[in-house]
Design an enzyme around this catalytic site. Structure first.
Site, PDB file in Angstrom:
ATOM      1  N   LYS A 237     -93.218  -9.568 -64.929  1.00 50.32           N
ATOM      2  CA  LYS A 237     -93.547 -10.390 -66.097  1.00 50.32           C
ATOM      3  C   LYS A 237     -93.400  -9.582 -67.387  1.00 50.32           C
ATOM      4  CE  LYS A 237     -96.798 -12.538 -62.977  1.00 50.32           C
ATOM      5  NZ  LYS A 237     -98.197 -12.517 -62.513  1.00 50.32           N
ATOM      6  N   ARG A 292    -107.067  -9.085 -57.194  1.00 49.28           N
ATOM      7  CA  ARG A 292    -107.423  -8.046 -58.169  1.00 49.28           C
ATOM      8  C   ARG A 292    -107.398  -8.651 -59.556  1.00 49.28           C
ATOM      9  NH1 ARG A 292    -102.409  -7.681 -60.278  1.00 49.28           N
ATOM     10  NH2 ARG A 292    -100.631  -7.760 -58.859  1.00 49.28           N
TER      11      ARG A 292
END
Length: 457
Positions: A237, A292
């Protein structure tokens, strides 16, 4: 609440965790490799411990060294950040065995959701839509071919233990399947120690939409809206934003409920992310869960007015969530640009080095997450992330304009970054319209690089 937390990470996320701990009056222990001796988190922590030489396998991935440091320092918890050991089930187990709280889900949950094929099966059972594909792992290329014929090309061959785009290959034609299947298996073995693969139908021109979830030990599960992470390069990303232009209120509600159902099905606790692909017809499918905190968590914090890392610490200490689903609302618009030490004009070649001069932007609605400072030597041994520039504004157009200004103010002297490329992306008509899919950068990179070169001359 915890007395002392060891931060089993480095760079900007280590600093982010350290700051949250400090505001909760929790002492911190930073671990570092010899390459990170001068790093900012090392200087700011209550105590710092060297755990090995530069190579991550000998330091930040050395579980014995980290646990020894935690025990010696009297830590009652470990925060793994993202990457490194954050999704390592064996490390979560080892923390529990040593009487140390792992700030994240249990090892069993990490194992269940880390195996992508098993996670698909669990989501299907929970009624969460999944991309059409194989029912579990495929043993060989012949079985893979049968699945591909049944669901139709193009398909994705994916590592069950994969992440970050590793162990993944797109297959457009039957003639290419055997070769790409073996390539994916070899990469999966090299990266994850497992050659287990499964198949999914490739959804063409999708959006990548992820939902942030948080769950406590009391059984409360809340989603904090979505992040649109469609602007990617090779599944990494580059720009993230919230909320997504692609979601109607009805679709947001349906996807949020699916994300909560997914977390409940996994028996999840702490922060996590449910990732979906959204096809052009508005159908969404579960692809994976990240067990996470995410790199892009600041955009969610800005639009919801929450502190996700603080909440991670509270939940791990056994406290209930600070808010319920009815308390969560998306206000305004947030955009994050990842600034990496890389040269886009040279195939995104990593370019770490010494920070000769550094100026971070500021002003209303601007946040910078970074551990850089003038004179710091960015090591070549780890990922190339330098800083996260994040803005918040009342509307998406105002956020775009603010981010353009922020990128213009950002100055890093000493090595190349992708900041100018990000600036050009924010002027592209497709991005301004909010119509970007995961194919955007591949389709427009040559054009964007030409604009960048022109802007630099």
């Amino acid at each position: 609440m915890f007395k002392r937390v060891l931060i089993a990470n480095r760079g900007e996320i280590a600093l982010r965790v350290l700051r949250a701990c400090r505001e909760l009056d929790i002492e911190t222990v930073a671990v570092y490799s010899t390459a990170d001796r001068e790093a900012l988190p090392v200087q700011l922590a209550t105590r710092s411990v060297c755990i090995g030489p530069p190579r991550a396998a000998d330091s930040y991935l050395n579980q014995d060294a980290i646990l020894t440091a935690a025990r010696a320092a009297g830590c009652d918890a470990v925060h793994p950040g993202y990457g490194l050991l954050s999704e390592n089930a064996r490390f979560a187990d080892a923390c529990a065995e040593n009487g140390i709280t792992f700030i994240g889900p249990s090892g069993d949950v990490i194992r269940a959701m880390g195996n992508k094929a098993a996670a698909r099966a669990l989501m299907r059972k929970a009624g969460v839509p999944v991309v059409p594909g194989s029912d579990g792992p495929v043993p060989d290329e012949k079985a893979a071919g049968a699945v591909a014929e049944a669901i139709g090309y193009p398909v994705l061959v994916k590592a069950s233990a994969g992440g970050g785009g590793r162990g993944m290959r797109r297959v457009d034609h039957p003639a290419d399947l055997e070769r790409l299947f073996h390539e994916a298996r070899a990469e999966s073995v090299a990266c994850f120690g497992s050659g287990e693969l499964y198949l999914e139908k490739l959804i063409l021109d999708p959006r990548h939409i992820e939902f942030q979830i948080m769950a406590d030990r009391q059984g409360h599960v809340v989603h904090l809206g979505e992040r649109d992470c469609s602007l990617q390069r090779r599944n990494q990303k580059l720009v993230e934003e919230s909320p997504s232009r692609a979601l109607t209120p009805e679709l947001r509600k349906a996807m949020g409920e699916a994300a909560v159902a997914a977390a409940r099905a996994a028996g999840y606790e702490n922060a996590g992310t449910i990732e979906f692909v959204l096809d052009p017809a508005g159908r969404f499918y579960f692809i994976e869960m990240n067990t996470r905190i995410q790199v892009e968590h600041p955009v969610t914090e800005l639009v919801t007015g929450t502190d996700l890392v603080r909440e991670q610490l509270r939940v791990a200490a056994g406290l209930p969530l600070s808010w319920g689903q009815e308390d969560i609302a998306l206000r305004g618009h947030a955009i994050e640009c990842r600034i990496n030490a890389e040269d886009p004009a040279q195939g995104f070649r990593p370019c770490p080095g010494r920070v000769e001069f550094l100026h971070f932007p500021g002003g209303c609605g601007v946040r910078v997450d970074s551990a850089l400072y003038t004179g710091y030597e960015l090591p070549p041994y780890y990922d190339s992330l330098c800083a996260k520039l994040v803005v918040h504004a009342p509307t998406r157009l105002e956020a775009i304009r603010r981010m353009r200004r922020v990128l213009e103010e950002f100055v890093l002297g000493g090595f190349p970054t992708n900041a100018m490329l990000a600036h050009q992306i924010l002027y592209h008509p497709d991005f301004v319209r909010g119509s970007v899919t995961t194919a955007f950068l591949e389709e427009h990179l040559e054009e964007l690089l030409a604009w960048t070169k022109e802007a630099e001359t």
